[in-house]
Every structure is written in C-alpha cells, then in structure tokens.
Motif scaffolding. Structure first.
Motif, PDB file in Angstrom:
ATOM      1  N   SER A  39       0.838  -1.196   0.000  1.00 59.72           N
ATOM      2  CA  SER A  39       0.000   0.000   0.000  1.00 59.72           C
ATOM      3  C   SER A  39       0.875   1.249   0.000  1.00 59.72           C
ATOM      4  CB  SER A  39      -0.910   0.002   1.234  1.00 59.72           C
ATOM      5  OG  SER A  39      -1.732  -1.133   1.263  1.00 59.72           O
ATOM      6  N   CYS A  40       0.240   2.377  -0.255  1.00 57.62           N
ATOM      7  CA  CYS A  40       0.959   3.650  -0.237  1.00 57.62           C
ATOM      8  C   CYS A  40       1.512   3.918   1.158  1.00 57.62           C
ATOM      9  CB  CYS A  40       0.016   4.779  -0.651  1.00 57.62           C
ATOM     10  SG  CYS A  40       0.752   6.417  -0.557  1.00 57.62           S
ATOM     11  N   THR A  41       2.794   4.246   1.237  1.00 59.31           N
ATOM     12  CA  THR A  41       3.432   4.481   2.538  1.00 59.31           C
ATOM     13  C   THR A  41       3.531   5.963   2.880  1.00 59.31           C
ATOM     14  OG1 THR A  41       5.640   4.508   1.524  1.00 59.31           O
ATOM     15  CG2 THR A  41       4.805   2.379   2.316  1.00 59.31           C
ATOM     16  N   LYS A  42       3.013   6.815   2.021  1.00 57.17           N
ATOM     17  CA  LYS A  42       3.131   8.256   2.256  1.00 57.17           C
ATOM     18  C   LYS A  42       2.514   8.683   3.589  1.00 57.17           C
ATOM     19  CE  LYS A  42       2.274  12.761   0.095  1.00 57.17           C
ATOM     20  NZ  LYS A  42       1.718  13.454  -1.105  1.00 57.17           N
ATOM     21  N   PRO A  43       1.301   8.204   3.969  1.00 52.00           N
ATOM     22  CA  PRO A  43       0.752   8.597   5.270  1.00 52.00           C
ATOM     23  C   PRO A  43       1.633   8.150   6.432  1.00 52.00           C
ATOM     24  CG  PRO A  43      -0.956   7.654   3.861  1.00 52.00           C
ATOM     25  CD  PRO A  43       0.347   7.383   3.186  1.00 52.00           C
ATOM     26  N   HIS A  44       2.222   6.959   6.345  1.00 52.33           N
ATOM     27  CA  HIS A  44       3.101   6.475   7.400  1.00 52.33           C
ATOM     28  C   HIS A  44       4.335   7.365   7.528  1.00 52.33           C
ATOM     29  CE1 HIS A  44       0.708   3.076   5.975  1.00 52.33           C
ATOM     30  NE2 HIS A  44       0.937   2.444   7.121  1.00 52.33           N
ATOM     31  N   ARG A  45       4.907   7.705   6.387  1.00 49.91           N
ATOM     32  CA  ARG A  45       6.120   8.543   6.408  1.00 49.91           C
ATOM     33  C   ARG A  45       5.827   9.919   6.992  1.00 49.91           C
ATOM     34  NH1 ARG A  45      10.088   6.005   3.355  1.00 49.91           N
ATOM     35  NH2 ARG A  45       9.295   4.318   2.006  1.00 49.91           N
TER      36      ARG A  45
END
Length: 510
Positions: A84-90
């Motif tokens: 999945s997209c990791t942008k929110p986690h980063r």
C-alpha cells in the motif's frame, strides 16, 4: 564468555558517580572491554514493529513518544510493507524527533498468490510472515549497533518471536485492543479443541475469566469461518502468545478491572506478564495533509455545547449504498445537529478503505437527492477525513456514532463522549459487548433482517443520546471514565506506573 575471566591489570573508570573496576590483561581483551563499555553507555533502544495499516502505527508512535520523553529511550520503527501507499506512514514518522527515532520500511510483499476476497487478517499475517527474512537482517544490524533491549511486535508478529530470541532480545507484544480480547486469544486454542460447530452457532455465550459473557456471534470477524485461512492465522498467533516476555495492553484498570485481575492469575497457567499501559492515543493536533484549521472545527465552533452528533467509521470502515442512504435519512429525521464523515459506498466489504483510503471524494453522487440542501443548516458532511481527536475534544460534541475500533473508543473515553455503537469488522462486535453490556457507555444498534440499520432507528438513537432522558446513563458513565483516565495517565497514575515498570525491566536488559 566472561570478558573478565583472565585479567590481571586494574583500571578504574568513574561513571555516573559509581566506580567501575575494569581489569585488562592484554590488548585483545582491552578491545573487547572497551566495546562492552561503549555498548553499556548507549541509551536503551527498542524496535517497534507495527502490522500493516496506519491505525496500527499510530498508537506505537505515541508509545515511542512516551519512551523517549519520560524514559530516555531511542527507537527504531520497522515497517512491514504490504504494497500500500506508505506516504501517510512517512508523514506521521517525520513528525518525530529525528535524534531519537529512526524508521525503516521493509521491501513490499507480493500477493499474486492470494485468492481474491481474502480477509484483511490473512493479508496482514502474510505480510508479517513474508517480511521475516528482511526483519532478521535489520534486527542483526540493530543488535550490533545499538543497545537493543526489546522488540515490540504488533498483533500477527508472532512468527518473529523466536527470531528475536536468536539475538538474545526479549520479544514483547503490543496488544492494541481490549484486555477481554487478549483473554479470548489466550483461551482460543482450548476453545478450538473443544468446539465442533462454528462459533456463531454456539447456543450459549462463553464467559472467559473476568469477562462479561460473550456470544459466539460476537467473536471477532476472522474466527467466524473456521475453514478460512484467516482463522488459521488467528489461531496460530494465539498459540504463540505464550512465547513473549510480556504484553503491553492498550487499556487500563479503570476500563477492565476484572479482566486484568484474571489475566494476572493466568500467570499460573503460563500466561506472560500483562501490563495495562494506559489509553495510548495521540492527543496532539494533526492536519492529515490539510494546511490550516479544518472546516469542520470552524463549523463546530458555531454550535451549542453538547449539541452535535459525530458520525464516523474509522479509516477503513465502509457502508453499502442502501445503508448510507438510510443513515442520511435517519440523521435528517432526527433533527439533531451532526458532523458526518462520508466515504464511497462498498457493496462487498465493510473495511473497503483499510488498505486504500478514499480521500476527498465528492459525496454528492450517492447521497439522497437534495439531502445536503435540506440539512445545510443543521449538518456538515465531510468527504473521507477529519481531525478526529480535535473533533471529539470539542465542547459542542454530544455523541458519537462509531464502528468501535479501539483507537476511536479510547479517543472517545478520554474526551467523555457517549456512543452509539455500530460495529463493522475485526473485533468490533466484541468491543461493543464491553462498551454496552459491561461499562455501559454505549448503545448497540439493531439491524433488520437484511442487515440494514433503518432510518427510523437511527433517528431514535440520535435524539435519545443527545437530548433524551435515556441518554443520561451513558453520558454519566463516560464522564466517570473520563475522570478515571485522567488519574490513570497522571504522573502517579496506575497506567503511567505500569509503563514505567516495563521501561525499568528493559533498561536492565543487555
């Protein structure tokens, strides 16, 4: 090997007001001892390994903050990657202190062999299991370069418990939901052996030690089909729980006193130590990618105290088109003020945005005709996201229609808002049993024979909770828990002391 075994020369080193006597015999031993001392001088270091999903990362971020600020730890986040997209986690991790926190994203996992329609628990378990080799490599580096004293795994990290012990590091489990569900997990292997039918077909409820009676139909979602691979994953995890050195439970003695007492007695059965370490929630404001104050907060500022009903189903929860329309009509019929977080309907899954959030989607296409126009003076509909912590702490909030995900419940309890409980997936039905039948801060919605909550019922619940006499009990109970949580989280509170106890144990490791 004892590095002091063949030493003859005495060297005195003064450290933290204590005299440490180091005996040095020759150069090789000297190098060993200098390295040993250097390792001991480093701050204690903990690796935190969440399961996939932003909701699993957030409480561990707050745990990291507590360990850093109050106990002088350093932390590495190890993020398994389900693709999945990791942008929110980063974005979440970038807000942490870079001097005390590092983060590594493991290589993404391929799911080409996963059958279509597999439950999210299966995908999470496979992500954790297939990340084991990469995790081992990283832990090896951490063990050599830091004073690694513990690895804290989220649920479904059980395949790595043995790996942690390879490096002489204690494995701990962060249990993100209720102590009641932890008791269920400890007893599931025995229940599996003694029950022949599907749990939902059991004629009588089961009472796990210290828990309110729980019907099989209210067990967590992935165990409702015992032939499914998700059930196998949950059962395998349950059997491995006894391997951990301890379990950090994201709950408190005030919420579940009898369950924690029973879990403590379970030590005689080989259960690990259990620590109620508080409601671990992030109370800091967040913009979720939106600059400035969210429009919903400006709208709430204009409302009367305790007048608004907040409607939200978490980052993953989704409703069918028919159910969204019934909910809309029920809110309109109730004549109560409301703030509603809307997501695109999903006809096949109740967790349709768990791995792929729908942000900023226009809700006009599927809401009832002219609904927004008719309710513009009493309600605000927001596509996909609001700063939930800030919403729940707002003075205008008088109630919350929620899916009963445990993060949302804890955010709600510390802000003292009564609940209308609308469970969708995972362990949410079990959470509702605790909230409605035990601590009585919630009403449980009732569906019709087609599994739909009808508009008339929604209107009745909304009116009763916000302005009715029948809402007095849940309002009173949740305010009592709010005050208890303040005490538990105070410097001398039981939850604060429980986390401090864990921190001291870790500091004595290595």
């Amino acid at each position: 090997m004892n590095p002091f075994s063949s030493l003859t020369t005495v060297v005195n080193i003064k450290l933290d007001r204590s005299n440490i006597v180091i005996l040095v015999a020759h150069e090789n031993n000297k190098i060993v001892l200098i390295n040993w001392l250097s390792q001991k001088l480093k701050p204690p270091h903990v690796a935190l390994v969440p399961s996939p999903g932003l909701g699993h990362l957030n409480p561990l971020v707050e745990l990291a903050n507590q360990l850093i600020v109050h106990h002088n730890f350093t932390v590495t986040f190890v993020i398994p990657n389900d693709g999945s997209c990791t942008k929110p986690h980063r974005k979440v991790l970038q807000a942490l202190d870079p001097l005390s926190v590092s983060a590594t994203f493991l290589p993404p996992i391929n799911f080409d062999d996963l059958p279509e329609g597999s439950q999210i628990e299966t995908r999470i378990a496979l992500t954790m299991a297939r990340s084991l080799s990469a995790l081992r490599d990283l832990v090896k580096v951490l063990a050599e370069s830091t004073r690694l004293v513990a690895i804290v795994f989220y649920v479904f990290g059980s395949d790595a418990f043995d790996m942690a012990k390879e490096f002489h590091v204690a494995p701990y489990l962060f249990w993100s939901t209720t102590a009641m569900m932890l008791s269920f997990a400890f007893h599931l292997p025995r229940l599996d052996e003694t029950t022949t039918c599907e749990y939902r077909d059991m004629p009588e409820p089961v009472q796990f030690p210290g828990c309110v009676p729980l019907h099989g139909r209210d067990f967590l979602e992935p165990v409702q089909d015992r032939s499914n691979e998700a059930y196998a994953a949950v059962l395998r995890t349950s059997k491995k729980l006894l391997l951990v050195a301890g379990v950090l439970v994201n709950s408190s003695l005030d919420l579940e006193p009898n369950v924690f007492k029973a879990l403590k007695k379970g030590r005689a059965q080989g259960f690990p130590l259990v620590y109620p370490i508080r409601p671990i929630i992030n109370l800091s404001p967040t913009d979720g990618g939106i600059n400035g104050q969210h429009e919903c907060l400006s709208w709430l500022d204009k409302q009367l105290r305790g007048s608004d009903l907040f409607v939200a189903f978490g980052s993953g929860g989704t409703l069918s088109l028919k159910q969204i329309q019934e909910l809309a009509l029920g809110l309109e019929m109730s004549r109560q003020r409301f703030l509603w977080v809307v997501k695109r309907p999903n006809e096949t899954a109740k967790n349709g945005t768990y791995f792929a959030p729908n942000r900023f989607l226009d809700p006009l296409g599927f809401l009832p005709n002219k609904f927004l126009e008719r309710t513009k003076d009493v309600g605000l509909v927001v596509p996909s996201w609001v700063p939930q912590v800030q919403v729940l702490s707002h003075a205008s909030l008088g109630g919350f229609i929620t899916h009963c995900g445990w993060n949302s419940v804890l955010e709600n309890v510390v802000n003292g808002v009564p609940l209308i409980a609308w469970p969708l997936y995972a362990e949410q039905r079990s959470n509702v049993v605790l909230l409605a039948d035990d601590i009585k801060i919630a009403w449980r919605v009732k569906m019709n024979e087609k599994g739909i909550m009808e508009s008339q019922g929604i209107a009745k619940y909304a009116r009763g909770l916000i302005e009715g006499d029948e809402g007095k009990l849940p309002r009173k109970k949740v305010k009592e828990l709010q005050e208890a949580s303040k005490i538990a989280l105070s410097p001398e509170g039981l939850s604060t002391k429980s986390l401090a106890e864990v921190a001291q144990i870790w500091k004595r490791n290595n």
